[in-house]
Design a protein around this motif. Structure first.
Motif, PDB file in Angstrom:
ATOM      1  N   MET A  62     -16.294 -13.627   8.320  1.00 54.81           N
ATOM      2  CA  MET A  62     -15.966 -12.529   9.208  1.00 54.81           C
ATOM      3  C   MET A  62     -16.292 -11.156   8.617  1.00 54.81           C
ATOM      4  O   MET A  62     -16.129 -10.141   9.285  1.00 54.81           O
ATOM      5  CB  MET A  62     -14.475 -12.572   9.570  1.00 54.81           C
ATOM      6  N   GLY A  63     -16.769 -11.139   7.366  1.00 53.66           N
ATOM      7  CA  GLY A  63     -17.065  -9.856   6.736  1.00 53.66           C
ATOM      8  C   GLY A  63     -15.825  -9.009   6.538  1.00 53.66           C
ATOM      9  O   GLY A  63     -15.854  -7.783   6.729  1.00 53.66           O
ATOM     10  N   CYS A  64     -14.722  -9.649   6.150  1.00 49.99           N
ATOM     11  CA  CYS A  64     -13.450  -8.940   6.009  1.00 49.99           C
ATOM     12  C   CYS A  64     -13.469  -7.945   4.845  1.00 49.99           C
ATOM     13  O   CYS A  64     -13.951  -8.274   3.748  1.00 49.99           O
ATOM     14  CB  CYS A  64     -12.312  -9.936   5.775  1.00 49.99           C
ATOM     15  N   GLN A  65     -12.955  -6.767   5.108  1.00 47.99           N
ATOM     16  CA  GLN A  65     -12.780  -5.762   4.067  1.00 47.99           C
ATOM     17  C   GLN A  65     -11.294  -5.719   3.703  1.00 47.99           C
ATOM     18  O   GLN A  65     -10.473  -5.165   4.440  1.00 47.99           O
ATOM     19  CB  GLN A  65     -13.247  -4.393   4.572  1.00 47.99           C
ATOM     20  N   VAL A  66     -10.950  -6.319   2.581  1.00 49.26           N
ATOM     21  CA  VAL A  66      -9.557  -6.376   2.146  1.00 49.26           C
ATOM     22  C   VAL A  66      -9.099  -4.983   1.711  1.00 49.26           C
ATOM     23  O   VAL A  66      -9.812  -4.278   0.982  1.00 49.26           O
ATOM     24  CB  VAL A  66      -9.377  -7.383   1.002  1.00 49.26           C
ATOM     25  N   ILE A  67      -7.919  -4.606   2.154  1.00 50.52           N
ATOM     26  CA  ILE A  67      -7.361  -3.297   1.809  1.00 50.52           C
ATOM     27  C   ILE A  67      -6.575  -3.433   0.502  1.00 50.52           C
ATOM     28  O   ILE A  67      -5.393  -3.768   0.506  1.00 50.52           O
ATOM     29  CB  ILE A  67      -6.447  -2.764   2.936  1.00 50.52           C
ATOM     30  N   ASP A  68      -7.255  -3.215  -0.620  1.00 52.26           N
ATOM     31  CA  ASP A  68      -6.580  -3.252  -1.915  1.00 52.26           C
ATOM     32  C   ASP A  68      -5.796  -1.963  -2.138  1.00 52.26           C
ATOM     33  O   ASP A  68      -4.628  -1.981  -2.533  1.00 52.26           O
ATOM     34  CB  ASP A  68      -7.612  -3.452  -3.033  1.00 52.26           C
ATOM     35  N   VAL A  69      -6.477  -0.851  -1.890  1.00 56.20           N
ATOM     36  CA  VAL A  69      -5.841   0.464  -1.974  1.00 56.20           C
ATOM     37  C   VAL A  69      -6.137   1.198  -0.668  1.00 56.20           C
ATOM     38  O   VAL A  69      -7.297   1.469  -0.362  1.00 56.20           O
ATOM     39  CB  VAL A  69      -6.386   1.283  -3.160  1.00 56.20           C
ATOM     40  N   PRO A  70      -5.120   1.480   0.141  1.00 55.17           N
ATOM     41  CA  PRO A  70      -5.361   2.161   1.418  1.00 55.17           C
ATOM     42  C   PRO A  70      -6.109   3.477   1.238  1.00 55.17           C
ATOM     43  O   PRO A  70      -5.763   4.281   0.363  1.00 55.17           O
ATOM     44  CB  PRO A  70      -3.943   2.392   1.960  1.00 55.17           C
ATOM     45  N   GLN A  71      -7.131   3.671   2.082  1.00 53.65           N
ATOM     46  CA  GLN A  71      -7.959   4.868   1.969  1.00 53.65           C
ATOM     47  C   GLN A  71      -7.595   5.946   2.988  1.00 53.65           C
ATOM     48  O   GLN A  71      -8.079   7.073   2.896  1.00 53.65           O
ATOM     49  CB  GLN A  71      -9.435   4.489   2.143  1.00 53.65           C
ATOM     50  N   ASN A  72      -6.789   5.576   3.981  1.00 57.48           N
ATOM     51  CA  ASN A  72      -6.414   6.550   5.000  1.00 57.48           C
ATOM     52  C   ASN A  72      -5.064   6.170   5.597  1.00 57.48           C
ATOM     53  O   ASN A  72      -4.472   5.137   5.226  1.00 57.48           O
ATOM     54  CB  ASN A  72      -7.488   6.652   6.090  1.00 57.48           C
ATOM     55  N   ILE A  91       8.383 -14.291   3.370  1.00 57.65           N
ATOM     56  CA  ILE A  91       7.168 -14.807   2.722  1.00 57.65           C
ATOM     57  C   ILE A  91       6.614 -13.746   1.785  1.00 57.65           C
ATOM     58  O   ILE A  91       6.987 -12.575   1.854  1.00 57.65           O
ATOM     59  CB  ILE A  91       6.083 -15.182   3.753  1.00 57.65           C
ATOM     60  N   ALA A  92       5.703 -14.185   0.903  1.00 57.38           N
ATOM     61  CA  ALA A  92       5.052 -13.237   0.008  1.00 57.38           C
ATOM     62  C   ALA A  92       4.092 -12.357   0.808  1.00 57.38           C
ATOM     63  O   ALA A  92       3.611 -12.744   1.873  1.00 57.38           O
ATOM     64  CB  ALA A  92       4.286 -13.989  -1.084  1.00 57.38           C
ATOM     65  N   MET A  93       3.816 -11.188   0.291  1.00 58.21           N
ATOM     66  CA  MET A  93       2.943 -10.232   0.966  1.00 58.21           C
ATOM     67  C   MET A  93       1.536 -10.812   1.127  1.00 58.21           C
ATOM     68  O   MET A  93       0.881 -11.154   0.148  1.00 58.21           O
ATOM     69  CB  MET A  93       2.875  -8.942   0.148  1.00 58.21           C
ATOM     70  N   PRO A  94       1.054 -10.976   2.363  1.00 59.75           N
ATOM     71  CA  PRO A  94      -0.322 -11.454   2.568  1.00 59.75           C
ATOM     72  C   PRO A  94      -1.330 -10.364   2.197  1.00 59.75           C
ATOM     73  O   PRO A  94      -0.993  -9.182   2.152  1.00 59.75           O
ATOM     74  CB  PRO A  94      -0.381 -11.736   4.081  1.00 59.75           C
ATOM     75  N   GLU A  95      -2.548 -10.779   1.939  1.00 60.24           N
ATOM     76  CA  GLU A  95      -3.631  -9.812   1.851  1.00 60.24           C
ATOM     77  C   GLU A  95      -3.871  -9.275   3.261  1.00 60.24           C
ATOM     78  O   GLU A  95      -3.768 -10.019   4.238  1.00 60.24           O
ATOM     79  CB  GLU A  95      -4.908 -10.457   1.327  1.00 60.24           C
ATOM     80  N   VAL A  96      -4.192  -8.014   3.366  1.00 59.84           N
ATOM     81  CA  VAL A  96      -4.463  -7.395   4.661  1.00 59.84           C
ATOM     82  C   VAL A  96      -5.923  -6.957   4.690  1.00 59.84           C
ATOM     83  O   VAL A  96      -6.415  -6.354   3.727  1.00 59.84           O
ATOM     84  CB  VAL A  96      -3.543  -6.181   4.907  1.00 59.84           C
ATOM     85  N   ALA A  97      -6.609  -7.284   5.785  1.00 55.19           N
ATOM     86  CA  ALA A  97      -8.032  -6.969   5.869  1.00 55.19           C
ATOM     87  C   ALA A  97      -8.407  -6.521   7.275  1.00 55.19           C
ATOM     88  O   ALA A  97      -7.690  -6.795   8.246  1.00 55.19           O
ATOM     89  CB  ALA A  97      -8.872  -8.181   5.469  1.00 55.19           C
ATOM     90  N   LEU A 117      -3.786 -14.538   4.213  1.00 53.64           N
ATOM     91  CA  LEU A 117      -4.569 -13.372   4.612  1.00 53.64           C
ATOM     92  C   LEU A 117      -4.292 -13.071   6.078  1.00 53.64           C
ATOM     93  O   LEU A 117      -4.288 -13.984   6.908  1.00 53.64           O
ATOM     94  CB  LEU A 117      -6.060 -13.663   4.424  1.00 53.64           C
ATOM     95  N   VAL A 118      -4.037 -11.826   6.390  1.00 54.60           N
ATOM     96  CA  VAL A 118      -3.906 -11.367   7.775  1.00 54.60           C
ATOM     97  C   VAL A 118      -5.007 -10.351   8.009  1.00 54.60           C
ATOM     98  O   VAL A 118      -5.108  -9.359   7.271  1.00 54.60           O
ATOM     99  CB  VAL A 118      -2.529 -10.726   8.032  1.00 54.60           C
ATOM    100  N   ALA A 119      -5.847 -10.607   8.999  1.00 57.16           N
ATOM    101  CA  ALA A 119      -6.986  -9.722   9.266  1.00 57.16           C
ATOM    102  C   ALA A 119      -7.008  -9.318  10.729  1.00 57.16           C
ATOM    103  O   ALA A 119      -6.692 -10.122  11.610  1.00 57.16           O
ATOM    104  CB  ALA A 119      -8.288 -10.424   8.892  1.00 57.16           C
TER     105      ALA A 119
END
Length: 287
Positions: A62-72, A91-97, A117-119
């Motif tokens: 899906m070409g997911c861009q994971v938000i490691d450090v929020p840019q905006n 639950i543990a914090m999912p990766e957000v993309a 992962l939640v995208a």
């Protein structure tokens, strides 16, 4: 139908390779016990391999861009919202993309509740209000909290086992029938036997996909209920209403489509991984 076809072809490819390997190793799949062991091993292995690779596959497909450090501000809001909902759901914090797609959709995947992962699509972010996006995120977090990825994997494994076992059992019965009515008594040749198994895999695979789709629809109602608890009933209904008014989902690969908020529509509900949006909205209103 395209997704079902791709899923069947993938399973058949695994089964074909497995059959060749088992034949080279001299494993006897003629006996009932040997056949059942063979079916279970390869029926579940493909499903669990897909589960363990699900996050990696989803990010690349899906070409997911994971938000490691929020840019905006929008990215910060997404991460904070998922974090709050994950804490509520235990639950543990999912990766957000975020992934680039014009359709309004989102999905959750991952091998466990604590590794997920939640995208969300760009189309969903720009096509929905913040309250509606919040409800969609809650729906996906509920999928994770309910353990839906593992549950659907187990169901798929059982179904795959049935397909493998039934196809070869019927093929052996056909081979016995042919040999009993053949003057040479040889029955089907190797190539003919494999061709029969291949056709039966397709037939039983299509029938089995209806079973998987049925459980997927049940799971979708539960995720809607969970989304209503986390974000609010009216927000969840509003999000589904927005999806109902929007275009049909269609670009998500089969491996993720069952976990999307919006599924591909079909004339036959039996073939759908998601219930019709009208039914989902009605179910929430009558809670």
């Amino acid at each position: 139908m395209t997704r079902i076809f791709l899923l069947i072809i993938t399973n058949l490819a695994v089964l074909l390779v497995a059959s060749i390997v088992m034949s080279l190793l001299g494993v006897n799949t003629k006996s009932m016990g040997g056949l059942l062991v063979f079916a279970a091993i390869f029926g579940f292995s493909g499903s669990f391999i897909s589960l363990f690779m699900s996050k990696w596959m989803a990010k690349r497909a899906m070409g997911c861009q994971v938000i490691d450090v929020p840019q905006n501000g929008q990215e910060r809001w997404l991460v904070d919202t998922v974090a709050r909902q994950a804490q509520q759901a235990g639950i543990a914090m999912p990766e957000v993309a975020v992934y680039d797609s014009p359709e309004m959709n989102a999905f959750a995947t991952g091998p466990s509740k604590n590794n997920s992962l939640v995208a969300v699509s760009t189309g969903l972010l720009y096509g929905m209000s913040p309250d509606e996006v919040e409800a969609v995120l809650a729906h996906e977090v509920s999928h994770v909290a309910n353990g839906d990825m593992v549950t659907l994997t187990l169901i798929q494994g059982v179904v795959n086992t049935f397909v493998i076992f039934a196809a070869r059992l019927v093929a052996q019965a056909i081979n016995t029938f042919v040999s009993s009515n053949d003057e040479d008594g040889e029955g089907l040749g190797t190539i003919a036997y494999m061709a029969v198994v291949f056709v039966l895999d397709i037939i039983f695979g299509i029938l089995a996909s209806f079973v998987v789709a049925y459980f997927s629809r049940i799971r979708e109602y539960r995720a809607d209920e969970g989304g209503a608890r986390l974000a609010g009933k009216e927000k969840m209904i509003a999000a589904l209403e927005r999806l109902r008014m929007g275009p049909e989902a269609g670009s998500m690969p089969a491996s993720m489509s069952a976990f999307g908020i919006n599924g591909k529509r079909s004339i036959a509900e039996l073939m759908m991984s998601h219930p019709p949006l009208e039914k989902r909205i009605e179910a929430l209103r009558h809670q």
